[in-house]
Design a protein around this motif. Structure first.
Motif, PDB file in Angstrom:
ATOM      1  N   ASP A   1       0.141   8.108  14.273  1.00 48.02           N
ATOM      2  CA  ASP A   1       0.392   9.632  14.585  1.00 48.02           C
ATOM      3  C   ASP A   1       1.867  10.095  14.607  1.00 48.02           C
ATOM      4  O   ASP A   1       1.971  11.062  14.288  1.00 48.02           O
ATOM      5  CB  ASP A   1      -0.316   9.805  15.914  1.00 48.02           C
ATOM      6  N   ILE A   2       2.588   9.191  15.168  1.00 51.13           N
ATOM      7  CA  ILE A   2       4.071   9.726  15.133  1.00 51.13           C
ATOM      8  C   ILE A   2       4.597   9.736  13.790  1.00 51.13           C
ATOM      9  O   ILE A   2       5.192  10.950  13.543  1.00 51.13           O
ATOM     10  CB  ILE A   2       4.927   8.534  16.036  1.00 51.13           C
TER      11      ILE A   2
ATOM     12  N   LYS B   1      -9.223  14.499  14.886  1.00 56.75           N
ATOM     13  CA  LYS B   1      -8.952  13.572  15.854  1.00 56.75           C
ATOM     14  C   LYS B   1      -9.298  14.053  17.257  1.00 56.75           C
ATOM     15  O   LYS B   1      -9.834  13.158  17.921  1.00 56.75           O
ATOM     16  CB  LYS B   1      -7.182  13.629  15.743  1.00 56.75           C
TER      17      LYS B   1
ATOM     18  N   THR C   1       9.692   8.624   5.315  1.00 55.93           N
ATOM     19  CA  THR C   1       8.785   9.060   6.194  1.00 55.93           C
ATOM     20  C   THR C   1       7.188   8.338   5.621  1.00 55.93           C
ATOM     21  O   THR C   1       6.491   7.596   6.181  1.00 55.93           O
ATOM     22  CB  THR C   1       8.505  10.486   6.414  1.00 55.93           C
TER      23      THR C   1
ATOM     24  N   ARG D   1      -3.402  19.755   8.002  1.00 57.90           N
ATOM     25  CA  ARG D   1      -2.876  19.235   9.192  1.00 57.90           C
ATOM     26  C   ARG D   1      -3.864  19.615  10.488  1.00 57.90           C
ATOM     27  O   ARG D   1      -4.095  18.866  11.421  1.00 57.90           O
ATOM     28  CB  ARG D   1      -1.331  19.946   9.559  1.00 57.90           C
TER      29      ARG D   1
ATOM     30  N   PHE E   1       4.936  15.912   8.893  1.00 57.08           N
ATOM     31  CA  PHE E   1       4.601  17.420   9.006  1.00 57.08           C
ATOM     32  C   PHE E   1       5.879  18.254   9.181  1.00 57.08           C
ATOM     33  O   PHE E   1       6.161  19.195   8.826  1.00 57.08           O
ATOM     34  CB  PHE E   1       3.479  17.498   9.965  1.00 57.08           C
ATOM     35  N   LYS E   2       6.615  17.821  10.290  1.00 61.41           N
ATOM     36  CA  LYS E   2       7.916  18.464  10.531  1.00 61.41           C
ATOM     37  C   LYS E   2       8.941  18.431   9.354  1.00 61.41           C
ATOM     38  O   LYS E   2       9.541  19.218   8.957  1.00 61.41           O
ATOM     39  CB  LYS E   2       8.409  17.873  11.900  1.00 61.41           C
TER      40      LYS E   2
ATOM     41  N   GLN F   1      -5.913  17.243  12.810  1.00 56.78           N
ATOM     42  CA  GLN F   1      -5.895  17.325  14.253  1.00 56.78           C
ATOM     43  C   GLN F   1      -7.204  17.642  15.133  1.00 56.78           C
ATOM     44  O   GLN F   1      -7.562  17.173  16.019  1.00 56.78           O
ATOM     45  CB  GLN F   1      -4.882  18.430  14.801  1.00 56.78           C
TER      46      GLN F   1
ATOM     47  N   LYS G   1      -1.449   4.767  17.313  1.00 56.65           N
ATOM     48  CA  LYS G   1      -0.274   5.815  17.758  1.00 56.65           C
ATOM     49  C   LYS G   1       0.772   6.177  16.991  1.00 56.65           C
ATOM     50  O   LYS G   1       1.453   7.042  16.947  1.00 56.65           O
ATOM     51  CB  LYS G   1      -0.235   5.779  19.048  1.00 56.65           C
TER      52      LYS G   1
ATOM     53  N   ASP H   1       3.065  13.071  12.270  1.00 57.62           N
ATOM     54  CA  ASP H   1       3.827  14.284  12.985  1.00 57.62           C
ATOM     55  C   ASP H   1       5.098  14.202  12.435  1.00 57.62           C
ATOM     56  O   ASP H   1       5.580  15.592  12.098  1.00 57.62           O
ATOM     57  CB  ASP H   1       3.877  14.040  14.528  1.00 57.62           C
ATOM     58  N   ARG H   2       6.027  13.373  12.356  1.00 61.51           N
ATOM     59  CA  ARG H   2       7.312  13.395  11.579  1.00 61.51           C
ATOM     60  C   ARG H   2       7.010  13.919  10.123  1.00 61.51           C
ATOM     61  O   ARG H   2       7.908  14.639   9.634  1.00 61.51           O
ATOM     62  CB  ARG H   2       8.090  12.246  11.691  1.00 61.51           C
TER      63      ARG H   2
ATOM     64  N   GLU I   1      -5.421  13.578   6.067  1.00 58.22           N
ATOM     65  CA  GLU I   1      -4.009  12.976   6.106  1.00 58.22           C
ATOM     66  C   GLU I   1      -3.535  12.415   4.738  1.00 58.22           C
ATOM     67  O   GLU I   1      -2.543  12.332   4.197  1.00 58.22           O
ATOM     68  CB  GLU I   1      -3.684  12.040   7.059  1.00 58.22           C
TER      69      GLU I   1
END
Length: 191
Positions: free
Chosen positions: A39-40, A81, A129, A74, A46-47, A78, A36, A43-44, A93
């Protein structure tokens, strides 16, 4: 007297089974938590990419293709996943990581962009990141290795066989593809 010895032995064996079971459950949960954390960071990343690409838009057409590629990858990650396909997720990824490593080339081509404070800050965020992501992947791989080694040890393997559905998990390692490894090995620094 013999009955007491048998009871004590049964208690010791039962205690060992419970202790081993609890240890493996803790390792499984630690591995899932580490997953997880990846995953965080994904996500970071991607943003941050979205933000960087929005800043870069006024400088070049490259971002259109890059944004489309990142969004498509992405979405692939997803979808993989949600389907439980860790291999496909890891591949998507890793392709995004390749795009991240090529961003510096773009900055070299656009001096005004390179000087833009927002761009510099976002570029640093991407590097940060990627470092955090690498650390999260390493931590996850370490937990997978610990769990796998523990579940395969002699007496523990017997306990795993008793509770196969709860304790016998197969986690995929995050790793580079063979092509990426070959490219990394062939890379030479040119000054």
């Amino acid at each position: 007297m013999a009955m007491i010895i048998i009871v004590v032995l049964l208690l010791l064996i039962g205690g060992y089974i419970v202790m081993t079971y609890n240890t493996l459950i803790a390792q499984i949960e630690a591995t899932r938590n580490n997953q997880k954390q990846i995953d965080i960071q994904l996500d970071r990343r991607f943003k941050v990419f979205e933000s960087l690409i929005n800043v870069v838009k006024k400088y070049m057409d490259y971002e259109k293709t890059t944004l489309k590629d990142v969004v498509a990858l992405r979405n692939q990650a997803q979808q993989a996943k949600s389907q439980g396909d860790e291999k496909a997720r890891i591949a998507a990824e890793n392709k995004i990581s390749d795009i991240a490593s090529n961003i510096n080339v773009v900055f070299e081509q656009y001096p005004d962009l390179k000087a833009n404070q927002n761009c510099m800050q976002l570029q640093e965020e991407i590097v940060s990141t990627e470092n955090k992501l690498a650390y999260a992947k390493q931590s996850y791989n370490d937990s997978v290795e610990t769990y796998s080694a523990t579940k395969k040890s002699f007496f523990t393997a017997m306990v795993v066989s008793l509770f196969r559905t709860k304790l016998d998990m197969d986690f995929l390692y995050w790793q580079l593809t063979q092509d990426k490894i070959a490219a990394q090995e062939d890379y030479t620094v040119k000054l």
